[in-house]
Design an enzyme around this catalytic site. Structure first.
Site, PDB file in Angstrom:
ATOM      1  N   ARG A  19      20.972 -32.324 -44.027  1.00  0.00           N
ATOM      2  CA  ARG A  19      19.191 -32.089 -44.472  1.00  0.00           C
ATOM      3  C   ARG A  19      19.140 -31.664 -42.972  1.00  0.00           C
ATOM      4  O   ARG A  19      17.755 -30.899 -42.892  1.00  0.00           O
ATOM      5  CB  ARG A  19      19.343 -33.416 -45.190  1.00  0.00           C
ATOM      6  CG  ARG A  19      19.160 -33.243 -46.414  1.00  0.00           C
ATOM      7  CD  ARG A  19      19.341 -34.515 -47.055  1.00  0.00           C
ATOM      8  NE  ARG A  19      19.902 -35.331 -46.590  1.00  0.00           N
ATOM      9  CZ  ARG A  19      19.504 -36.588 -47.159  1.00  0.00           C
ATOM     10  NH1 ARG A  19      18.395 -36.856 -47.945  1.00  0.00           N
ATOM     11  NH2 ARG A  19      20.014 -37.754 -46.124  1.00  0.00           N
ATOM     12  N   ASN A  37      18.654 -33.794 -50.887  1.00  0.00           N
ATOM     13  CA  ASN A  37      20.342 -34.111 -51.837  1.00  0.00           C
ATOM     14  C   ASN A  37      20.275 -34.140 -53.205  1.00  0.00           C
ATOM     15  O   ASN A  37      18.664 -34.414 -53.460  1.00  0.00           O
ATOM     16  CB  ASN A  37      21.370 -35.428 -50.744  1.00  0.00           C
ATOM     17  CG  ASN A  37      21.448 -34.671 -49.664  1.00  0.00           C
ATOM     18  OD1 ASN A  37      22.098 -33.580 -50.033  1.00  0.00           O
ATOM     19  ND2 ASN A  37      21.758 -36.408 -48.925  1.00  0.00           N
TER      20      ASN A  37
END
Length: 90
Positions: A19, A37
């Protein structure tokens, strides 16, 4: 031309800084959107900006950070929206 795309990245992509990598790439390309996620172990990213910038972002997602193992990146076009900034979501 402004485009928007949703990407679903599968492989070893959680717990490896994916990320943060995606956020860095998106900011470098001046894209708006988010990355998060998913409960099933995949990562979702939505990116909007100039078409060539979104394509470079997609190539970066296919590469991922050094510790990731990207198996597949699925992409779908979205209608552009009034998005500002790029964020990491939980």
């Amino acid at each position: 031309m402004i485009v928007a795309r949703r990407f679903i990245v599968s492989g070893r992509v959680q717990g490896v800084g994916f990320r943060f990598f995606a956020e860095e790439q998106a900011r470098a390309e001046h894209l708006s959107g988010y990355v998060r996620n998913l409960p099933d172990g995949r990562v979702e990213a939505v990116a909007q900006g100039e078409e060539q910038s979104v394509l470079r972002f997609e190539r970066a997602l296919n590469r991922g950070p050094r510790s990731a193992i990207v198996e597949h990146v699925a992409a779908e076009a979205l209608p552009p929206e009034d998005r500002h900034g790029f964020s990491i979501r939980s």
